[in-house]
Scaffold this motif. Structure first.
Motif, short mmCIF file in Angstrom:
data_model
loop_
_atom_site.label_atom_id
_atom_site.label_comp_id
_atom_site.label_asym_id
_atom_site.label_seq_id
_atom_site.Cartn_x
_atom_site.Cartn_y
_atom_site.Cartn_z
N PRO A 134 -15.25 71.97 41.67
CA PRO A 134 -16.73 72.12 42.33
C PRO A 134 -16.64 73.40 42.73
O PRO A 134 -15.69 74.06 43.33
N SER A 135 -17.90 73.95 43.10
CA SER A 135 -18.30 75.05 43.54
C SER A 135 -18.15 75.02 45.03
O SER A 135 -18.28 73.98 45.71
N ALA A 136 -18.16 76.29 45.68
CA ALA A 136 -18.30 76.29 47.16
C ALA A 136 -19.14 75.55 47.76
O ALA A 136 -20.31 75.96 47.33
N GLY A 137 -19.13 74.70 48.68
CA GLY A 137 -20.11 74.14 49.60
C GLY A 137 -20.33 72.65 49.04
O GLY A 137 -20.66 71.95 49.95
N PHE A 138 -19.54 72.41 48.05
CA PHE A 138 -19.65 71.02 47.67
C PHE A 138 -18.36 70.45 47.46
O PHE A 138 -17.22 70.94 47.06
N ALA A 139 -18.25 69.07 48.03
CA ALA A 139 -16.80 68.47 47.95
C ALA A 139 -16.89 67.04 47.80
O ALA A 139 -18.20 66.63 48.17
N GLU A 151 -9.88 76.75 49.38
CA GLU A 151 -10.35 75.73 50.43
C GLU A 151 -10.45 74.42 49.61
O GLU A 151 -10.46 74.38 48.58
N LYS A 152 -10.16 73.17 50.62
CA LYS A 152 -10.46 71.99 50.10
C LYS A 152 -11.68 71.77 49.34
O LYS A 152 -12.81 71.95 50.23
N ARG A 153 -11.80 71.22 48.15
CA ARG A 153 -13.08 70.81 47.63
C ARG A 153 -13.04 69.38 46.95
O ARG A 153 -14.06 68.71 47.05
N ALA A 154 -12.00 69.01 46.15
CA ALA A 154 -11.74 67.77 45.68
C ALA A 154 -10.27 67.21 46.32
O ALA A 154 -9.53 67.75 46.00
N VAL A 155 -10.53 66.13 47.10
CA VAL A 155 -9.28 65.60 47.74
C VAL A 155 -8.69 64.15 47.48
O VAL A 155 -9.66 63.28 47.60
N ILE A 188 -15.12 57.32 43.86
CA ILE A 188 -15.49 58.54 44.81
C ILE A 188 -15.73 57.76 46.20
O ILE A 188 -16.61 56.99 46.44
N LEU A 189 -15.03 58.29 47.21
CA LEU A 189 -15.22 57.83 48.47
C LEU A 189 -16.41 58.53 49.25
O LEU A 189 -17.06 57.94 50.08
N SER A 190 -16.50 59.80 48.89
CA SER A 190 -17.57 60.61 49.60
C SER A 190 -17.85 61.69 49.02
O SER A 190 -17.05 62.18 48.21
N ALA A 191 -19.05 62.36 49.02
CA ALA A 191 -19.30 63.54 48.53
C ALA A 191 -20.31 64.41 49.54
O ALA A 191 -21.02 63.53 49.90
N THR A 192 -20.31 65.68 49.51
CA THR A 192 -21.07 66.27 50.68
C THR A 192 -21.35 67.67 50.02
O THR A 192 -20.72 68.16 49.29
N LEU A 193 -22.53 68.32 50.58
CA LEU A 193 -23.06 69.50 50.11
C LEU A 193 -23.37 70.36 51.47
O LEU A 193 -24.15 69.92 52.23
N GLU A 194 -22.59 71.47 51.59
CA GLU A 194 -22.84 71.86 52.89
C GLU A 194 -22.35 71.12 54.22
O GLU A 194 -23.01 71.20 55.29
N GLY A 195 -21.66 70.03 53.90
CA GLY A 195 -21.19 69.34 55.16
C GLY A 195 -22.03 68.03 55.06
O GLY A 195 -21.85 67.42 56.00
N ARG A 196 -23.01 68.02 54.44
CA ARG A 196 -24.11 67.15 54.57
C ARG A 196 -23.84 65.78 53.41
O ARG A 196 -23.60 66.33 52.46
#
Length: 392
Positions: free
Chosen positions: A298-303, A381-385, A316-324
């Motif tokens: 993923p690109s920066a800001g998406f995790a 940075e952490k993006r896919a964990v 998939i347990l969770s997905a966020t964009l800019e922390g939301r």
């Protein structure tokens, strides 16, 4: 409903003991539609591999084949050496096919996994004593295969993988070296020279080594996001299978056009589409249809976080964009390469995206990303964990 190309052939050899006829069955794998751009095989069907092989075996025998070879684009992995006929640690999709193949097959030439092995399958299943071989990839090995006949009866077979080293090849080590064919070498050099100026042109500098699974995918995704912001892109996702070489930070970190071309040699264009949050979750779930090594970067800001021990559809347990958190009903602008955009690599939901905007070539996006900064960092940075493991 009819084969597009001949599926079999017979090669006849004159020997002092008389003619020997070798039949060959050639086929791709059933999963071809998810490995290539889907539009390229639209309207074609790909049948079960074992059933296809078994249908042709009696036909070749009736045509006089004294031995039968199968050449198939499917393969294995192994924990043993590349010439270990004991089949130690053999695993992979080809096993399920071999278990069903007609015992009258004598030799299986395989590929796809890029591994090297020589397996006497008779040690796994005595009723199917065929050899299964693969010669790695990229011309790094050659499988030397010998079939011994007495009259028209096959009495012995052997295979050995030979490492291909050549004069001046520093990585050849203690293996035999072979002098390049002068005519072919001259032909290759002609095109190397023609491309040299473009290949050696610097495009930027890199802060450190970037490899698949450890930063390179994230770097590519960041470049693609930057290049498609005008199309409204909020997220970019890069497939592991589209990354074909690492980026090394040697030579004071200078990266050339040839370096980035080796990473992405397919000439894909970037596509930006609208996906709902629910569709985005579907895409993230689809990355587990193959192996974990095929995770999207993923690109920066998406995790996102995932757990491969859970049932399909719940990984998939969770997905966020800019922390939301990603909301299933919301719309998001997502960038991917054109191979993924058409549903390649099994990502069928990408093809369902709407309001598609075509962007630049993936390679141009990468070059532009390097040009934007004096030294391009390798994202860490952490993006896919993964649950209970290190982040990707």
């Amino acid at each position: 409903g009819e084969p597009l190309l001949p599926a079999t052939g017979i090669k006849r050899f004159d020997t002092p003991q008389g003619e020997v006829a070798v039949g060959v069955i050639g086929l791709t794998l059933k999963d071809t539609p998810i490995l290539v751009t889907p539009s390229g095989v639209d309207g074609l069907t790909f049948a079960d591999e074992a059933a296809t092989i078994n249908a042709f075996v009696p036909q070749l025998e009736a045509a006089g084949a004294d031995a039968i070879l199968v050449a198939i684009h499917q393969g294995l992995s192994t924990t043993a050496g590349y010439n270990d006929e004991g089949c130690g640690g053999i695993a992979g999709a080809l096993l399920g096919i071999l278990q069903q193949v007609d015992p009258r097959v004598d030799l299986v030439l395989s590929g796809h996994t890029h591994n090297a092995y020589v397996c006497d399958y008779g040690k796994i299943d005595p009723s199917r004593p065929f050899l299964v071989t693969s010669a790695a990839y990229g011309g790094s090995m050659l499988t030397d295969i010998a079939l011994e006949f007495r009259g028209d009866r096959l009495v012995a077979k052997r295979a050995e993988n030979i490492v291909v080293g050549h004069d001046g090849d520093a990585e050849a080590g203690g293996f035999p070296r072979f002098a390049p064919d002068a005519q072919v070498a001259a032909y290759v050099e002609r095109y190397v020279e023609a491309a040299r100026e473009a290949a050696e042109r610097p495009v930027g500098r890199l802060s450190g080594d970037a490899v698949k699974g450890a930063g390179l995918g994230r770097l590519i995704a960041d470049a693609q996001l930057s290049a498609t912001r005008e199309a409204g892109a909020q997220i970019a996702l890069m497939n592991s299978g589209g990354i074909r070489a690492p980026l090394a930070s040697e030579n004071d970190g200078i990266i050339t056009f040839g370096d980035i071309y080796a990473v992405q040699p397919f000439g894909n264009v970037l596509m930006t589409k609208s996906l709902t949050g629910a569709q985005l979750f579907e895409v993230l779930e689809q990355q587990f249809a193959g192996t974990e090594d095929e995770l999207l970067s993923p690109s920066a800001g998406f995790a996102f976080t995932y757990d491969t021990s859970r049932a399909p559809g719940q990984r998939i347990l969770s997905a966020t964009l800019e922390g939301r958190p990603i909301h299933p009903a919301a719309n998001y602008r997502v960038t991917m390469n054109s191979f993924l955009a058409s549903g390649g690599d099994g990502f069928a939901t990408f093809a369902e995206g709407t309001e598609a905007v075509t962007g630049p070539l993936d390679l141009d996006a990468m070059e532009a990303w390097f040009a934007m900064q004096p030294v391009t960092p390798v994202p860490a940075e952490k993006r896919a964990v993964a649950a209970g493991s290190q982040p990707r």
